[in-house]
Scaffold this active site. Structure first.
Site, mmCIF file in Angstrom:
data_model
loop_
_atom_site.group_PDB
_atom_site.id
_atom_site.type_symbol
_atom_site.label_atom_id
_atom_site.label_comp_id
_atom_site.label_asym_id
_atom_site.label_seq_id
_atom_site.Cartn_x
_atom_site.Cartn_y
_atom_site.Cartn_z
ATOM 1 N N CYS B 88 0.814 -1.218 0.000
ATOM 2 C CA CYS B 88 0.000 0.000 0.000
ATOM 3 C C CYS B 88 0.848 1.270 0.000
ATOM 4 O O CYS B 88 0.325 2.371 -0.111
ATOM 5 C CB CYS B 88 -0.957 -0.004 1.179
ATOM 6 S SG CYS B 88 -2.150 -1.341 1.028
ATOM 7 N N HIS B 348 -9.733 3.033 -2.227
ATOM 8 C CA HIS B 348 -8.356 2.560 -2.090
ATOM 9 C C HIS B 348 -7.891 1.738 -3.280
ATOM 10 O O HIS B 348 -7.744 0.527 -3.197
ATOM 11 C CB HIS B 348 -8.239 1.764 -0.784
ATOM 12 C CG HIS B 348 -6.851 1.343 -0.447
ATOM 13 N ND1 HIS B 348 -5.722 1.981 -0.927
ATOM 14 C CD2 HIS B 348 -6.388 0.340 0.356
ATOM 15 C CE1 HIS B 348 -4.643 1.380 -0.446
ATOM 16 N NE2 HIS B 348 -5.016 0.382 0.320
#
Lengths: 490, 404
Positions: B88, B348
């Site tokens: 991430c 996301h």
């Protein structure tokens, strides 16, 4: 003196109440009420004959020096691999030395007793000192019929040797007949069974007495010289009838365990023998038979050594440690008798690299980590450089077995997103007593059984089956330890 | 002795697509959408870009391997393009590559672009990698998902600080309610509906103790930044133009200690504590709670945001749950957090997320955040956390007004 030196049992925790099974099946097969007593044992979704065999073997090794084993025989009709030695996987899971003979004995319900005779003969011949014989079965059956009621899942292990003998081997007698009361062709999932009346009258009732009488004649004994007679026969009436005709009545006959767990296939003669040994006193004489395409009969006498045996779970301990199967639908799913939508996420998979498994066999199959020689930190997964940030030693590490260590839960979750046969999927981080930490799946538990600080033990489990390639994977999981009810507690 | 990245690089332009279930677009089209906005904002031409960094994480259901998908999609004129992937932190890694290239003097103008196309898997949640997790991990690693991996923070945090399960759940609900309120004001956000604390607490459990509203959106999207030196930026934008410069860029990766050594208690991020301290030093920030005007942190799950407030040294250890309930991180609170809706509501798309966070800081610092605009912000912090609490990478960036 040659004989049994140790025993171990494994009956999976799950039990299915037969009356519940009957109630689900009554509309279709009302006759099964005739055998709908007690409960049967059932593998959890992550157990099979091989994983149960490992657990029984671990129980059998309690208090023993496993490096003394010269051979390991695995006896079963339901082993996962047709060509890849299953006993070799058990050997690796137990982290036995490499210089050991391993063999799979299979294709008959008497595989266990035949393996035991073979082991006893090898020790008597002096070529081997200590042999472990593991018997295990997870027999499949179609839904809503007698056999799913009769069968149970289970495993048992016996060590034979010539020192510290707990039950002296006095002799055996075997007969071999191509009597196919049931058979299962290679590649078939289910047995094909012939009429039960024929199996009873022409099979059990004739072949078992033939072997028993042969043994009596060979050893010059009678049923008066037998204190416990153990032989599998899930036809409870015939079980008693055969024994009676041979002169064994009442307490002399070891229960066929239909009510307790059902018949555990090739393991059942061992399971029954162990249940007799657990209650035996020195001097007791035990006759045990295995039936399947003939019959093996073996005769033992219990010695004083049995009183010195290290504590273990055994068959009795397993039978007392239960989880209830809540409904028949879940039983059907666990046996893959009902196709359940697992979702697209469940399609993720892929090949398992056997080259990576071979390289990491001790780690993955044996749960062997390593230990820093400098600071003593045990580490999982085993890596070259010490995980202790204050050490970081790069020198060679010692092997470190985690399988027998207890551990405590550091943190955990119960996950509804993860693909699971029994959602929510539970996993967490555990800290081993003595050091070492692992991220691990939990099994044989529910969310309510988990808490920070909860004690867990490690167990060997079937990890997954790759249907495209026929690969069975195995790994270790953690089981929360059942809290003993404190005396006087409400 | 290295003196860090502070004020060596300015952001010349930025772009960001609407995040969401972009059934209408593949990764190539998403890249073009963010790049078009970015290029216009930078007031340069494509040929002025001398190097590019491309961030994408879950390549197997998106663009495939290498940096070529970026150069193909944007028809870049055979310039150097590097592909980066770091869970991430991927977007921030792409940004870091471009910023470091400019700071080194290797090039004048560089592009960072992140993209992720997650909604081509056929199911919710992040893709399950299966054997793609590596042949050895595949043989033993437990059945961990993202929500489950982070949910474990909750049990450990509650145990360590003696927080009642209900209180924890309520604090987590306040975190998500705040992000939903912010996201509702953002036209580019994936989820644009305000929800109540009660709705959040009553939602189905995903991974105990996290419910549906404790989990961020899984989205498609892209974000881009063009960076250059402050001097060149002034030449292009004019001497009086407000500029946003990079104050700090830090990264910390786990050593395996959390997962393998019996010291870490499972309730916080070791990496974030290290990276944030270094970032504050690099940016010259002494008291983050006072000096930071706003933050975009990695709220992949509400509980991640909760413990991150402590790991960034803003809430006191064991006090973040109360700060969250007290509104410290609300848009009108002491340190507004997730002003654009956060991962929770903006969405996301992994490779784009780090740059998306910087995009919001950039808009705020230039007074272009519309309905969400904060008053006179000076410093903004962005934070990504990739992997799992027990094994992760943390990236932190601090951007601010350029006063040089």
């Amino acid at each position: 003196m040659v004989g049994i030196t140790s025993y171990g049992g494994y009956i999976p925790k799950l039990r299915v109440d037969r009356m519940m099974m009957f109630q689900a099946a009554a509309w279709f097969a009302p006759a099964v009420i005739a055998v709908a007593q007690g409960e049967r044992s059932l593998c959890n979704w992550d157990e099979d004959a091989l994983s149960m065999g490992v657990e029984a073997a671990r129980d059998c090794l309690a208090g023993m020096d496993k490096s003394a084993l010269d051979a390991l025989y695995l006896c079963s009709t339901t082993l996962p691999y047709a060509d890849r030695q299953n006993s070799g996987i058990v050997k690796t899971a137990l982290n036995l030395k490499d210089a050991v003979v391993t063999a799979d004995m299979t294709a008959s319900q008497k595989a266990g007793t035949t393996g035991l005779i073979t082991a006893l003969d090898a020790v008597a011949g002096g070529q081997k000192k200590n042999i472990m014989v593991v018997a295990s079965d997870k027999r499949e059956s179609k839904a809503m019929y007698f056999y799913e009621m009769w069968f149970g899942d289970g495993a048992a292990a016996l060590c034979v040797g010539s020192e510290n003998v707990i039950a002296e081997f006095k002799g055996s007698y075997s007969v071999s007949h191509d009597f196919a009361d049931h058979y299962r062709g290679a590649g078939y999932k289910f047995d094909y069974m012939w009429e039960e009346r024929w199996a009873k009258d022409e099979g059990y009732t004739k072949i078992i007495p033939e072997a028993v009488k042969g043994l009596f004649a060979k050893l010059g004994i009678t049923m008066d010289d037998v204190d416990k007679f153990a032989f599998p026969c899930f036809f409870t009436r015939e079980h008693k009838g055969i024994a009676k005709a041979l002169g064994a009545e009442g307490a002399k006959l070891v229960d066929n365990m239909h009510n307790a767990c059902g018949e555990t296939g090739a393991a059942h003669p061992f399971v029954m023998l162990i249940s007799a040994l657990e209650k035996a006193k020195p001097g007791d004489r035990i006759l045990v038979c295995g039936f399947g395409q003939g019959c093996d009969a073996l005769y033992f006498q219990v010695t004083d050594e049995i009183t010195k045996l290290a504590p273990r779970k055994g068959v009795a301990g397993c039978l007392a440690d239960k989880r209830k199967m809540p409904n028949y639908q879940k039983y059907l799913k666990f046996r893959e008798l009902m196709e359940v939508e697992m979702g697209i996420r469940a399609e993720a998979g892929g090949q398992s690299a056997v080259s990576a498994l071979w390289r990491n066999r001790k780690m993955i199959t044996g749960l062997v980590g390593n230990q820093c020689k400098k600071c003593g930190t045990p580490q999982w997964p085993p890596m070259d450089i010490c995980v202790n940030p204050d050490c970081g030693d790069m020198g060679k590490k010692d092997d470190y077995e985690f399988s027998g260590k207890s551990a405590k839960v550091l943190t955990w979750t119960a996950d509804m997103l993860a693909v699971s046969w029994e959602p929510p999927c539970t996993y967490g981080l555990i800290d081993f007593d003595g050091g070492g930490r692992m991220i691990v799946d939990f099994t044989d538990c529910e969310q309510k059984d988990l808490a920070v600080g909860k004690e867990v033990h490690m167990t060997f489990r079937h990890r997954w089956f790759d249907k495209d390639r026929g690969y069975h994977g195995y790994s270790w999981k953690a089981v929360p330890v059942k809290e003993e009810k404190k005396e006087g507690a409400k | 002795m290295a003196d860090g990245i502070r004020d060596k690089v300015a952001i010349l332009g930025m772009g960001c697509t609407k995040f969401g279930e972009r059934w209408d677009m593949g990764p190539a089209e998403l890249m073009v959408e963010s790049f078009t906005e970015c290029l216009q904002d930078a007031q340069i031409e494509k040929k002025d870009i001398q190097a590019a960094w491309f961030g994408t994480c879950v390549e197997e259901c998106g663009v495939g391997k290498s940096a070529i998908p970026l150069s193909l999609s944007l028809r870049l004129p055979k310039i150097p393009v590097s592909r980066v992937e770091n869970y991430c932190a991927t977007g921030t890694e792409a940004f870091r590559g471009a910023v470091y290239a400019v700071a080194s003097g290797a090039c004048d103008i560089a592009l960072a672009l992140g993209v992720e196309k997650l909604k081509d898997t056929g199911y919710g949640g992040l893709p399950d990698l299966g054997a793609g997790s590596g042949p050895t991990n595949w043989l033993w690693f437990p059945n961990v998902t993202a929500p489950g991996g982070f949910a474990m923070l909750g049990q450990a945090y509650a145990h360590k600080h003696g927080v009642d399960a209900k209180d924890l759940k309520r604090a987590l609900a306040h975190i998500s309610a705040k992000s939903h309120a912010n996201g509702a004001k953002n036209p580019k956000a994936h989820l644009r509906k305000a929800v109540t604390v009660e709705q959040i607490m009553g939602a189905p459990i995903i991974a105990h103790p996290l419910g549906l509203f404790d989990c961020c959106g899984v989205s498609d999207g892209s974000a881009a930044a063009i960076v250059t030196t402050p001097e060149i930026a002034k030449k292009i934008k004019g001497n009086d133009a407000h500029l946003v410069s990079v104050k700090a860029l830090q990264l910390a990766c786990s050593s395996g200690e959390e997962m393998g050594y019996s010291k870490w208690d499972g309730s916080y991020f070791m990496t974030t504590r290290v990276a944030s301290k270094k970032a504050y030093a690099e940016a010259g920030i002494a008291d983050p709670r006072k000096e930071l005007s706003m933050m975009e942190v990695h709220d992949c799950f509400s509980v991640t945001e909760l413990v991150t407030m402590e790991d960034l040294w803003i809430s006191k250890e064991g006090a973040a749950w109360k700060d969250c309930i007290d509104g410290v991180y609300n848009i009108d609170g002491e340190v507004p957090c997730q002003v654009d809706g956060g991962l929770k509501c903006f969405g996301h798309p992994i490779g784009a997320s780090g740059i998306r966070m910087i995009y919001e800081m950039y808009l705020q610092l230039l007074g272009r955040a519309g309905e969400r605009q904060l008053k006179d912000p000076q410093f903004g912090l962005t934070h990504n956390l990739g992997g799992f609490p027990f094994m992760n990478v943390c990236s932190i960036s601090i951007v601010g007004r350029y006063d040089g």
